[in-house]
Structures are given as structure tokens and as C-alpha cells.
Design a protein around this motif. Sequence first.
Motif, PDB file in Angstrom:
ATOM      1  N   ILE A  12       0.877  -1.175   0.000  1.00 20.82           N
ATOM      2  CA  ILE A  12       0.000   0.000   0.000  1.00 20.82           C
ATOM      3  C   ILE A  12       0.910   1.219   0.000  1.00 20.82           C
ATOM      4  N   ALA A  13       0.685   2.136  -0.910  1.00 24.62           N
ATOM      5  CA  ALA A  13       1.542   3.321  -0.982  1.00 24.62           C
ATOM      6  C   ALA A  13       0.713   4.551  -1.306  1.00 24.62           C
ATOM      7  N   GLY A  14       1.143   5.676  -0.784  1.00 20.36           N
ATOM      8  CA  GLY A  14       0.479   6.945  -1.059  1.00 20.36           C
ATOM      9  C   GLY A  14       1.486   8.064  -1.186  1.00 20.36           C
ATOM     10  N   ASN A  15       1.070   9.139  -1.814  1.00 21.44           N
ATOM     11  CA  ASN A  15       1.963  10.284  -1.950  1.00 21.44           C
ATOM     12  C   ASN A  15       1.136  11.537  -2.176  1.00 21.44           C
ATOM     13  N   ILE A  16       1.566  12.617  -1.549  1.00 19.77           N
ATOM     14  CA  ILE A  16       0.951  13.925  -1.774  1.00 19.77           C
ATOM     15  C   ILE A  16       2.057  14.907  -2.125  1.00 19.77           C
ATOM     16  N   VAL A  17       1.918  15.561  -3.275  1.00 22.60           N
ATOM     17  CA  VAL A  17       2.861  16.600  -3.693  1.00 22.60           C
ATOM     18  C   VAL A  17       2.125  17.937  -3.616  1.00 22.60           C
ATOM     19  N   VAL A  18       2.617  18.834  -2.770  1.00 24.42           N
ATOM     20  CA  VAL A  18       1.972  20.133  -2.574  1.00 24.42           C
ATOM     21  C   VAL A  18       2.867  21.233  -3.134  1.00 24.42           C
ATOM     22  N   TYR A  19       2.279  22.047  -4.007  1.00 20.65           N
ATOM     23  CA  TYR A  19       2.997  23.195  -4.579  1.00 20.65           C
ATOM     24  C   TYR A  19       2.197  24.456  -4.291  1.00 20.65           C
ATOM     25  N   SER A  20       2.835  25.430  -3.628  1.00 22.17           N
ATOM     26  CA  SER A  20       2.192  26.696  -3.288  1.00 22.17           C
ATOM     27  C   SER A  20       3.011  27.840  -3.877  1.00 22.17           C
ATOM     28  N   PRO A  21       2.711  28.232  -5.120  1.00 24.04           N
ATOM     29  CA  PRO A  21       3.494  29.313  -5.748  1.00 24.04           C
ATOM     30  C   PRO A  21       3.334  30.630  -5.020  1.00 24.04           C
ATOM     31  N   ILE A  22       2.138  30.846  -4.431  1.00 27.56           N
ATOM     32  CA  ILE A  22       1.897  31.996  -3.567  1.00 27.56           C
ATOM     33  C   ILE A  22       1.174  31.490  -2.326  1.00 27.56           C
ATOM     34  N   LYS A  23       1.147  32.287  -1.289  1.00 30.06           N
ATOM     35  CA  LYS A  23       0.620  31.846  -0.004  1.00 30.06           C
ATOM     36  C   LYS A  23      -0.833  31.400  -0.080  1.00 30.06           C
ATOM     37  N   SER A  24      -1.609  32.030  -0.927  1.00 33.19           N
ATOM     38  CA  SER A  24      -3.052  31.760  -0.960  1.00 33.19           C
ATOM     39  C   SER A  24      -3.444  30.657  -1.941  1.00 33.19           C
ATOM     40  N   LEU A  25      -2.489  30.117  -2.701  1.00 29.35           N
ATOM     41  CA  LEU A  25      -2.796  29.099  -3.711  1.00 29.35           C
ATOM     42  C   LEU A  25      -2.090  27.793  -3.377  1.00 29.35           C
ATOM     43  N   HIS A  26      -2.862  26.715  -3.317  1.00 33.86           N
ATOM     44  CA  HIS A  26      -2.303  25.391  -3.026  1.00 33.86           C
ATOM     45  C   HIS A  26      -2.711  24.423  -4.132  1.00 33.86           C
ATOM     46  N   LEU A  27      -1.726  23.774  -4.720  1.00 31.17           N
ATOM     47  CA  LEU A  27      -1.964  22.765  -5.747  1.00 31.17           C
ATOM     48  C   LEU A  27      -1.419  21.440  -5.223  1.00 31.17           C
ATOM     49  N   SER A  28      -2.236  20.393  -5.270  1.00 28.95           N
ATOM     50  CA  SER A  28      -1.815  19.114  -4.708  1.00 28.95           C
ATOM     51  C   SER A  28      -2.090  17.976  -5.675  1.00 28.95           C
ATOM     52  N   LEU A  29      -1.087  17.131  -5.852  1.00 25.41           N
ATOM     53  CA  LEU A  29      -1.243  15.867  -6.563  1.00 25.41           C
ATOM     54  C   LEU A  29      -1.297  14.766  -5.517  1.00 25.41           C
ATOM     55  N   LEU A  30      -2.372  13.983  -5.528  1.00 26.16           N
ATOM     56  CA  LEU A  30      -2.575  12.932  -4.534  1.00 26.16           C
ATOM     57  C   LEU A  30      -2.594  11.584  -5.251  1.00 26.16           C
ATOM     58  N   GLN A  31      -1.744  10.668  -4.788  1.00 24.70           N
ATOM     59  CA  GLN A  31      -1.588   9.392  -5.466  1.00 24.70           C
ATOM     60  C   GLN A  31      -1.762   8.235  -4.477  1.00 24.70           C
ATOM     61  N   LYS A  32      -2.395   7.156  -4.955  1.00 24.26           N
ATOM     62  CA  LYS A  32      -2.620   5.992  -4.095  1.00 24.26           C
ATOM     63  C   LYS A  32      -2.443   4.709  -4.899  1.00 24.26           C
ATOM     64  N   PHE A  33      -1.602   3.822  -4.378  1.00 18.06           N
ATOM     65  CA  PHE A  33      -1.424   2.505  -4.983  1.00 18.06           C
ATOM     66  C   PHE A  33      -1.811   1.438  -3.961  1.00 18.06           C
ATOM     67  N   VAL A  34      -2.628   0.492  -4.395  1.00 21.99           N
ATOM     68  CA  VAL A  34      -3.017  -0.647  -3.557  1.00 21.99           C
ATOM     69  C   VAL A  34      -2.712  -1.914  -4.340  1.00 21.99           C
ATOM     70  N   GLY A  35      -1.902  -2.785  -3.741  1.00 21.01           N
ATOM     71  CA  GLY A  35      -1.503  -4.011  -4.409  1.00 21.01           C
ATOM     72  C   GLY A  35      -2.632  -5.023  -4.508  1.00 21.01           C
ATOM     73  N   GLU A  36      -2.389  -6.089  -5.237  1.00 26.21           N
ATOM     74  CA  GLU A  36      -3.410  -7.111  -5.408  1.00 26.21           C
ATOM     75  C   GLU A  36      -3.733  -7.766  -4.067  1.00 26.21           C
ATOM     76  N   GLN A  37      -4.937  -8.281  -3.959  1.00 26.39           N
ATOM     77  CA  GLN A  37      -5.420  -8.880  -2.716  1.00 26.39           C
ATOM     78  C   GLN A  37      -6.460  -9.933  -3.061  1.00 26.39           C
ATOM     79  N   TYR A  38      -6.661 -10.847  -2.125  1.00 28.92           N
ATOM     80  CA  TYR A  38      -7.656 -11.897  -2.310  1.00 28.92           C
ATOM     81  C   TYR A  38      -8.921 -11.564  -1.521  1.00 28.92           C
ATOM     82  N   MET A  39     -10.059 -12.034  -2.046  1.00 28.36           N
ATOM     83  CA  MET A  39     -11.341 -11.833  -1.379  1.00 28.36           C
ATOM     84  C   MET A  39     -11.754 -13.036  -0.534  1.00 28.36           C
ATOM     85  N   ASN A  40     -10.931 -14.087  -0.512  1.00 27.40           N
ATOM     86  CA  ASN A  40     -11.148 -15.180   0.439  1.00 27.40           C
ATOM     87  C   ASN A  40      -9.781 -15.626   0.947  1.00 27.40           C
ATOM     88  N   ASN A  41      -9.759 -16.657   1.779  1.00 31.91           N
ATOM     89  CA  ASN A  41      -8.525 -17.015   2.478  1.00 31.91           C
ATOM     90  C   ASN A  41      -7.830 -18.255   1.927  1.00 31.91           C
TER      91      ASN A  41
END
Length: 716
Positions: A613-642
Amino acid sequence: MKTFIKGTEVLRFKGSKANQKSIFFTLFSIFFTLFSFSQEQDSTKVNQLDDVLVSAVRVTSKTPVTFSNMDKKEIKFRNLGQDIPVLMNYLPSVVTTSDAGGGIGYTGIRVRGSDATRVNVTINGIPYNDAESQGTFWVNMPDFASSVESLQLQRGVGTSTNGSGAFGASLNMLTDNYASKANGEVSNSFGSFNSHKHTVKFSTGLLNDHFEIAGRLSTIKSDGYIDRASSDLKSYFLQGTYIGKTTLIKALVFGGTEKTYQSWNGIDTETLNENRRYNSAGKFTDEFGNTRYYDNETDNYKQDHYQLHWSESFSDKWSSNLAFHYTKGKGYYENYKEDADMADYNLSPVGAIVTTDLVRQKWLDNDFYGTTFSLKYKDEKLDVIFGGGWNKYEGDHFGKVIWARYASQSELGDHYYDDYSAKTDGNIFAKANYQITEKLSFYGDLQYRKVTYKANSIETGLVDDDFNFFNPKAGLNFEINQKNTLYFSYARANREPNRTDYEGGNVKPEKLNDFELGWRFNSEKFQLNSNIYYMGYKDQLILTGRLDDVGAPIRSNSEKSYRLGLEVDASIALSEKFILRPNFTLSSNKNVDLAVEGQNYGTKDIAFSPSVIAGNIVVYSPIKSLHLSLLQKFVGEQYMNNIELPEAKLADYFVNDFNVSYEIKPNSVFKSIMITGLLNNFLDKRYVSNGAMYDIYPYYYPQAGINFLVGLTLKF
């Protein structure tokens, strides 16, 4: 708090429900008179007192516990109508899902592979998990994020808390702090699938330097990504605060009403490939052979919460918190049943006719009430908290047939089943942090918890169980220097089965030994948290991937299982304008010598437990009042039974969101004008985040492709 089940008998217990409530509310009323006290305000002490509300269940970097925090400032950028689990999606080891596919309506969360029934949730230290199912239903509190000051997610067993045992994580939330000056807020958002949210907030500010009243009204509607998976959600929040020199008293009333079209059936593989938005809920064939969908195949529920908190600072070393709470829940879900057996609904045959089309409602009418308390002592070397709680749940379950093609002898209002259940949960704990040397501190935590549960239904049979659990915890925190800290902890947890588990018969309580070894690095521009965990289970109740006839997950005991993992999260300030916040979890989650129906399958993956499981947030604020964010999420394969059935495998997925916010601070009228936008899954990934197994057949819950939400918030 929802647990809809079917049954035939009513089981009543000693003691009057009305008398118990009258005693409780008498205490509640006496306690409320404390509002009449008048003292001088000290703002520094007030801020400290507000922390007392959750200090009994929260931890700091001085405690050898693995955790993450989110505050109001971080929440507000993406608070456009989606549920709290979705807002927490980018925290370490977190996986979220949505029945309707768009993050509004029924949503779920898993932490370290543990589902929501194993995540202990408290609001101001008050238990929120449903007492019977142990789950959390965020749909009952829409837009609650707008009233949250901060939240903390502790992974693993964590520290002792009130309510159900934490077997994967605990989440505690603190509601809004008081405001010293009067203010107001209007927030509106719109987006894909005809989604929209409207929120109004206000605060009187401190009146006479002692009293504040604050509130919120919200409405959220969405058609959902899945066909007919609509949501109509309303909520409110009202808080009265009294502030004295050494006293903080909060009275809260909050709740919500939800009406959601059911979308919990999922779809099979063929439908996933051909029409991933298809919803089978409500489908029936009329008398002329036409396929139709019942227009009120809905879930309907209303839940109201009442809390009263008294925090007192006796001196610089001693403080306390005492709270009373009451939650009222009532609602039903409605289904169209085609060719139902009349005998199952206490209907006599009509001549040779023994089946009928009908519409049924399954009702739940419950009460949950109790008290929590804590007493804290703190000096230079020792920090001690003694606390606990007592809570009782009483639930009536019943079913009604509101229409039948062949009504037989039925009368309007007849019940075709009636159940009653009661659960009492009490605990006491003592926890301490002791500074052994300048660099080394010791953490100890002892909890005793007693649970009694009584129920009767066709599924559960007659249940009259008592559980006595002892949960010790201990750890060491070593500060190598100002930047580096190592910690090690051990925690023991025990947990009772939930109501659905009794349907399987011969169910056992679970036991968990949790070991955590961590390293924290903290500098001005770089913060790193890393830890290795080993969670060894005895008789863990694992998800089988199957659902019962009302959509509840079916679990069974696994004699021996474990979760072993590495978690890393960081915050990296590349410059004043660029911040990176990556995290990842690598884990192995196994059942050891798994036996299912007499067959030994050896060591197999635990269901719904991805190894990456992995995540990442990239925040860029060129000026104090402006926030730009790239949000990423990776979830690996998983089984639905045991048993690692190939058909039960969920594919991995990688999803990217983009968030933008721009704040204007005009000189008049408004204090702030904030414009926000959220572009979800902008690469249009076709993915599935959840599923279930019907025997050997997989069913999936697809999530939305590219979609958006935009909002405007005015503060004055």
C-alpha cells in the motif's frame, strides 16, 4: 448504529429499560447544572482543557505507539462532501472503498488489512462503533468532517480506549474548539453524478467571556456512480461551551438522517466487463414479464447523539474529564421480494398459493448510553492517566410486510419477527509515561474490560455470554538526540465476536499480541516515521469474502495468523513552495495451517490484505493563498477469500487525484473566500477497491472513473 437482522422470538431481560434511562437522565440533568458556575477565563488553560477531552485516548511522539494526525487545516482542502474514510485515504496503511463508487453514501475503511469492525472509533472519547456489529456507519453522520477539529489514527492496538477493542487501528476525533469571536460560514459544492453539498456554520463567539454557542446544518445529495445508488443525507451539529478559569464544559447535540438507494449487491465478472455501473438492487419481474426496479429499495436511518463533557484543571499537575452520552438510532431498509415463501413471513397459504411478491422492511430501534471518565496527573517526569467507561446498548429488531400481492391473514403493522438484544461494556485503565533518564522513558498501560452480550434470533440462537479481558501494554521511548527517536512497544488485545459471527456457531473471542519497533526523525525540513510491526493472532475472526442474506460480511476463526509489515511515511520540504509527503507499507499477512471445513490449506494470505500500500501527496504553493496538490494511491493485489482462489483475486490499482484551493481575503464583508476543486481519478483508471465471494463466484464494487467536485466557502 445499525445491525438489521432476522429472527422470530423476543428475549427480555431483568430490569426496566425506562427506569434505567430515567436514572441516567437524572444524572445527566444534575450534571448539566454545572453550567451555572461562573469563573474567570484563562485562555491558556482553556486550550489545555480542550485537550483533556481526548488526552485519555490520544498519544504523542513521547509515546511508543504508531500514529498519524490530521487537523482541520488539512481536512478543509478536500472537504467537498465525501465521507471521512475517503478524506483519510492517503494516510499510511489505509485502504478505502465506496459502495456507490464516488465517496458519498456508504463508505468503508481498512487499516493494515483490518476492516472497519476492527477499527475502534471515538468522538471526544465517546465510543462510536455499533455495539453489536462493531462497525462504523459514516453515512449516519454526513459532513461530520466540517465539525472536526482534529483526528488521530493509531495503527495496531494503540493505547487503551473506550468501546470496542482495537484490532487493526483506533481513530479518535475531537470536535470543533470554541471561537473567541463571532463568525459564520457558508459552503457549497457541486460535482459529478449530480453531487452537491450545502453547509452553514455559525458561532456566537464568547458571550460575557464565558459562553459560546456554535452550530452547523448540512445537506448532501448524489446520484452516485453506480446506477440508482443515490444518497440523500442531512445532518446537524450544535455545541454549547462554557469556559471558566479552570473549567471547560461542552454540551453537544449532533446527528443525521440518511436515505440511500441500496448498492451493496456488487456485480459479477461478466457485468463488470460489460456494464460496470449496473445495480441489481430492487430488480423484479412484474406480472406481464417486464423487468423492473423497485423505486424504494432504500436504506433509511436517523441517528442522534448527545454528549456532555466536564473538563477541570485542579492545578498545574491535576486535571480530569467526566462525560455522559446517549445515542438514539432508528430506521429500516426496504426490499421488494419476488416469489417469497409466505411461511417465512408468518403468512398462511391462500388456497394452493404458498409464495407471494411482497415488500418488507427490516427495522432497528436502539439506545446506547453511558459514561466515560479520566483523571490525569503530570509533572516533569511522570504522566499518569486513570480512566474508564461504562456503556449499555439496547436494541429492538423487527420486520414488517408493508405490501403483499397475496396478503393472506396479515394486518397492517404486523411484525413477522421480533428480537431484542442487550450489551454492556465496561472498562477501567491506568496508563503512565515515566521519564527514567533524560533520554529514556517508559510507557505502561493496563486495561480490564468486561463485556456481557445477550441476544436471540434464528441466526444467532440464544446468546448469553460474558467476557473478561485483561489488556496490558508497555514500551520504551529513547531519544538518541534532538532529531532521532527510537521506540519499542508490546500490546495485548482481546475482542468479543460481533452479532453476525454467532451465525456461524461455535465462535470464539480473538486474541492479539502486537509488537511495534519504530524510528522517528524530525528536522526543520524533513520528518520521517518508520516502524516494523508484528501482529500475532489467536483465533482471529477473518473475513471469508462471503456475505449473509442482508449483506453483512461472514467471518470465521483462524486458529493462528499474523500480520508482519514495514510502514514508512515522510514529509519533505524541498523548498518553501514544494512539499512531498510519501508513505508506503510492505507487509505479509498470513493464516497459518488454515483449516476450512476439514481441509487444511496450509499458509495462505489473509483476505483483503494487500502486501503493498503506498500513497503520496505533492503540494505546490506558488503563492501563499494558492495550493496545488497531486494525490496518489497505490493498492496491491489482494484476495477476497482465504484460500487464494484465483477467481477471488482483486487486481492492484493506482489512482491519481488533483486538488486545488485558492483563498481570497477581502477587506470588507467576508473574512475569507475560498475556492476549491478536486479532480478524482483524473487518469480515468477503471478499478475495483472491494468485492465479495458468493461461494466460488466473485462479485465486485467498481469505483468511479474521472470525476470532479468544486466548492466555494464564504467566511464572515
